[in-house]
Design a protein around this motif. Structure first.
Motif, PDB file in Angstrom:
ATOM      1  N   VAL A   5       0.837  -1.213   0.000  1.00 15.21           N
ATOM      2  CA  VAL A   5       0.000   0.000   0.000  1.00 15.21           C
ATOM      3  C   VAL A   5       0.865   1.255   0.000  1.00 15.21           C
ATOM      4  CG1 VAL A   5      -1.622   1.343   1.408  1.00 15.21           C
ATOM      5  CG2 VAL A   5      -2.027  -1.080   1.013  1.00 15.21           C
ATOM      6  N   LEU A   6       1.894   1.291   0.834  1.00 17.03           N
ATOM      7  CA  LEU A   6       2.793   2.444   0.848  1.00 17.03           C
ATOM      8  C   LEU A   6       3.468   2.645  -0.500  1.00 17.03           C
ATOM      9  CD1 LEU A   6       4.544   2.156   4.331  1.00 17.03           C
ATOM     10  CD2 LEU A   6       2.928   3.896   3.582  1.00 17.03           C
ATOM     11  N   PHE A   7       3.898   1.549  -1.119  1.00 12.35           N
ATOM     12  CA  PHE A   7       4.562   1.654  -2.412  1.00 12.35           C
ATOM     13  C   PHE A   7       3.599   2.184  -3.481  1.00 12.35           C
ATOM     14  CE2 PHE A   7       6.295   0.203  -6.416  1.00 12.35           C
ATOM     15  CZ  PHE A   7       7.643   0.526  -6.280  1.00 12.35           C
ATOM     16  N   VAL A   8       2.366   1.705  -3.492  1.00 10.38           N
ATOM     17  CA  VAL A   8       1.393   2.141  -4.492  1.00 10.38           C
ATOM     18  C   VAL A   8       1.039   3.616  -4.305  1.00 10.38           C
ATOM     19  CG1 VAL A   8      -1.002   1.844  -5.232  1.00 10.38           C
ATOM     20  CG2 VAL A   8       0.453  -0.151  -4.931  1.00 10.38           C
ATOM     21  N   ILE A   9       0.807   4.026  -3.061  1.00 16.32           N
ATOM     22  CA  ILE A   9       0.500   5.436  -2.817  1.00 16.32           C
ATOM     23  C   ILE A   9       1.683   6.318  -3.210  1.00 16.32           C
ATOM     24  CG2 ILE A   9       0.029   7.132  -1.001  1.00 16.32           C
ATOM     25  CD1 ILE A   9      -1.624   4.968   0.410  1.00 16.32           C
ATOM     26  N   GLY A  10       2.882   5.868  -2.902  1.00 17.80           N
ATOM     27  CA  GLY A  10       4.074   6.622  -3.294  1.00 17.80           C
ATOM     28  C   GLY A  10       4.231   6.710  -4.800  1.00 17.80           C
ATOM     29  N   ALA A  11       3.942   5.627  -5.506  1.00 17.06           N
ATOM     30  CA  ALA A  11       4.042   5.651  -6.968  1.00 17.06           C
ATOM     31  C   ALA A  11       3.005   6.588  -7.574  1.00 17.06           C
ATOM     32  CB  ALA A  11       3.866   4.231  -7.527  1.00 17.06           C
ATOM     33  N   ILE A  12       1.820   6.620  -6.997  1.00 20.83           N
ATOM     34  CA  ILE A  12       0.793   7.547  -7.493  1.00 20.83           C
ATOM     35  C   ILE A  12       1.244   8.986  -7.282  1.00 20.83           C
ATOM     36  CG2 ILE A  12      -1.541   8.407  -7.056  1.00 20.83           C
ATOM     37  CD1 ILE A  12      -2.345   5.471  -6.500  1.00 20.83           C
ATOM     38  N   LEU A  13       1.777   9.280  -6.106  1.00 16.49           N
ATOM     39  CA  LEU A  13       2.248  10.643  -5.845  1.00 16.49           C
ATOM     40  C   LEU A  13       3.439  11.019  -6.730  1.00 16.49           C
ATOM     41  CD1 LEU A  13       2.054  10.883  -1.948  1.00 16.49           C
ATOM     42  CD2 LEU A  13       0.596  12.023  -3.619  1.00 16.49           C
ATOM     43  N   ALA A  73       1.948   9.743 -11.141  1.00 14.02           N
ATOM     44  CA  ALA A  73       0.642   9.966 -11.766  1.00 14.02           C
ATOM     45  C   ALA A  73      -0.005  11.291 -11.392  1.00 14.02           C
ATOM     46  CB  ALA A  73      -0.307   8.826 -11.396  1.00 14.02           C
ATOM     47  N   LEU A  74       0.352  11.850 -10.277  1.00 14.48           N
ATOM     48  CA  LEU A  74      -0.288  13.067  -9.800  1.00 14.48           C
ATOM     49  C   LEU A  74       0.552  14.278 -10.211  1.00 14.48           C
ATOM     50  CD1 LEU A  74      -2.781  13.796  -8.132  1.00 14.48           C
ATOM     51  CD2 LEU A  74      -1.320  13.859  -6.135  1.00 14.48           C
ATOM     52  N   HIS A  75      -0.030  15.174 -10.992  1.00 20.61           N
ATOM     53  CA  HIS A  75       0.695  16.355 -11.467  1.00 20.61           C
ATOM     54  C   HIS A  75       0.035  17.601 -10.901  1.00 20.61           C
ATOM     55  CE1 HIS A  75       3.021  13.862 -14.134  1.00 20.61           C
ATOM     56  NE2 HIS A  75       1.902  13.324 -14.614  1.00 20.61           N
ATOM     57  N   VAL A  76       0.207  17.781  -9.592  1.00 16.14           N
ATOM     58  CA  VAL A  76      -0.362  18.931  -8.893  1.00 16.14           C
ATOM     59  C   VAL A  76       0.786  19.698  -8.251  1.00 16.14           C
ATOM     60  CG1 VAL A  76      -1.900  19.654  -7.026  1.00 16.14           C
ATOM     61  CG2 VAL A  76      -2.515  17.702  -8.447  1.00 16.14           C
ATOM     62  N   GLU A  77       0.800  20.990  -8.402  1.00 16.77           N
ATOM     63  CA  GLU A  77       1.826  21.829  -7.788  1.00 16.77           C
ATOM     64  C   GLU A  77       1.329  22.342  -6.445  1.00 16.77           C
ATOM     65  OE1 GLU A  77       4.918  22.618  -8.773  1.00 16.77           O
ATOM     66  OE2 GLU A  77       4.710  21.240 -10.454  1.00 16.77           O
ATOM     67  N   VAL A  78       2.085  22.048  -5.414  1.00 13.64           N
ATOM     68  CA  VAL A  78       1.791  22.540  -4.080  1.00 13.64           C
ATOM     69  C   VAL A  78       3.030  23.309  -3.635  1.00 13.64           C
ATOM     70  CG1 VAL A  78       1.177  21.907  -1.724  1.00 13.64           C
ATOM     71  CG2 VAL A  78       0.333  20.539  -3.635  1.00 13.64           C
ATOM     72  N   ASP A  79       2.830  24.517  -3.111  1.00 10.08           N
ATOM     73  CA  ASP A  79       3.959  25.376  -2.772  1.00 10.08           C
ATOM     74  C   ASP A  79       4.748  24.882  -1.559  1.00 10.08           C
ATOM     75  OD1 ASP A  79       3.379  27.078  -4.851  1.00 10.08           O
ATOM     76  OD2 ASP A  79       2.084  28.367  -3.623  1.00 10.08           O
ATOM     77  N   TRP A  80       4.095  24.278  -0.605  1.00 10.81           N
ATOM     78  CA  TRP A  80       4.754  23.982   0.653  1.00 10.81           C
ATOM     79  C   TRP A  80       5.318  22.564   0.755  1.00 10.81           C
ATOM     80  CZ3 TRP A  80       2.115  20.247   3.476  1.00 10.81           C
ATOM     81  CH2 TRP A  80       0.799  20.006   3.069  1.00 10.81           C
ATOM     82  N   ILE A  81       5.105  21.713  -0.268  1.00  6.73           N
ATOM     83  CA  ILE A  81       5.638  20.343  -0.233  1.00  6.73           C
ATOM     84  C   ILE A  81       5.861  19.851  -1.660  1.00  6.73           C
ATOM     85  CG2 ILE A  81       3.419  19.148  -0.246  1.00  6.73           C
ATOM     86  CD1 ILE A  81       4.627  17.268   1.906  1.00  6.73           C
ATOM     87  N   SER A  82       6.859  19.007  -1.825  1.00  6.65           N
ATOM     88  CA  SER A  82       7.137  18.393  -3.119  1.00  6.65           C
ATOM     89  C   SER A  82       6.498  17.001  -3.140  1.00  6.65           C
ATOM     90  CB  SER A  82       8.643  18.280  -3.337  1.00  6.65           C
ATOM     91  OG  SER A  82       8.915  17.546  -4.497  1.00  6.65           O
ATOM     92  N   LEU A  83       5.404  16.873  -3.863  1.00  9.30           N
ATOM     93  CA  LEU A  83       4.688  15.592  -3.893  1.00  9.30           C
ATOM     94  C   LEU A  83       5.504  14.460  -4.508  1.00  9.30           C
ATOM     95  CD1 LEU A  83       1.028  16.704  -4.680  1.00  9.30           C
ATOM     96  CD2 LEU A  83       2.025  16.035  -2.500  1.00  9.30           C
ATOM     97  N   PRO A  84       6.286  14.686  -5.572  1.00 14.68           N
ATOM     98  CA  PRO A  84       7.125  13.573  -6.057  1.00 14.68           C
ATOM     99  C   PRO A  84       8.142  13.091  -5.018  1.00 14.68           C
ATOM    100  CG  PRO A  84       6.912  15.222  -7.749  1.00 14.68           C
ATOM    101  CD  PRO A  84       6.311  15.808  -6.504  1.00 14.68           C
ATOM    102  N   LEU A  85       8.716  14.015  -4.243  1.00 16.80           N
ATOM    103  CA  LEU A  85       9.660  13.604  -3.204  1.00 16.80           C
ATOM    104  C   LEU A  85       8.960  12.781  -2.121  1.00 16.80           C
ATOM    105  CD1 LEU A  85      12.488  13.703  -2.002  1.00 16.80           C
ATOM    106  CD2 LEU A  85      11.815  15.810  -0.831  1.00 16.80           C
ATOM    107  N   VAL A  86       7.776  13.194  -1.715  1.00 20.65           N
ATOM    108  CA  VAL A  86       7.002  12.415  -0.740  1.00 20.65           C
ATOM    109  C   VAL A  86       6.677  11.040  -1.323  1.00 20.65           C
ATOM    110  CG1 VAL A  86       4.803  12.297   0.505  1.00 20.65           C
ATOM    111  CG2 VAL A  86       6.051  14.452   0.396  1.00 20.65           C
ATOM    112  N   GLY A  87       6.371  10.988  -2.612  1.00 15.52           N
ATOM    113  CA  GLY A  87       6.094   9.710  -3.262  1.00 15.52           C
ATOM    114  C   GLY A  87       7.289   8.780  -3.245  1.00 15.52           C
ATOM    115  N   TYR A  88       8.477   9.328  -3.533  1.00 24.88           N
ATOM    116  CA  TYR A  88       9.687   8.496  -3.495  1.00 24.88           C
ATOM    117  C   TYR A  88       9.985   8.005  -2.078  1.00 24.88           C
ATOM    118  CZ  TYR A  88      10.669  10.059  -8.243  1.00 24.88           C
ATOM    119  OH  TYR A  88      10.600  10.308  -9.582  1.00 24.88           O
ATOM    120  N   ILE A  89       9.750   8.856  -1.087  1.00 22.73           N
ATOM    121  CA  ILE A  89       9.969   8.446   0.304  1.00 22.73           C
ATOM    122  C   ILE A  89       8.990   7.333   0.691  1.00 22.73           C
ATOM    123  CG2 ILE A  89       9.784   9.223   2.707  1.00 22.73           C
ATOM    124  CD1 ILE A  89      10.867  11.949   1.717  1.00 22.73           C
TER     125      ILE A  89
END
Length: 85
Positions: free
Chosen positions: A8-16, A19-35
């Motif tokens: 589950v953690l791996f799948v949620i991370g892969a989606i972040l 697959a998810l292309h949203v810009e958020v100023d206060w966090i890097s979603l691809p970095l959270v996905g890799y973590i």
């Protein structure tokens, strides 16, 4: 349970991460996905290690003497611990 949590953690991370292309100023979603993907792999491997460790067999050997004939009798038993599966 830990193997499923790792997946589950791996799948949620892969989606972040992919697959998810949203810009958020206060966090890097691809970095959270890799973590999350790395954490999922670690949890999955730990779950496999604990699962293999739990499946060891127990071997017991009993030696006794027959009172009538005086010969040694040996009885071997092998069993796996009951882990509720």
């Amino acid at each position: 349970m830990s193997i499923g949590l790792g997946v589950v953690l791996f799948v949620i991370g892969a989606i972040l991460a992919f697959a998810l292309h949203v810009e958020v100023d206060w966090i890097s979603l691809p970095l959270v996905g890799y973590i999350l993907m790395a954490a999922g792999v670690v949890v999955f491997i730990l779950g496999l290690a604990f699962l293999m460790r739990r499946r060891k067999t127990i071997s017991t050997s009993h030696t006794s003497v027959d009172p009538r004939s005086g010969e040694a009798i040996r009885r071997d038993e092998t069993s796996a611990p009951d882990d509720g599966v």
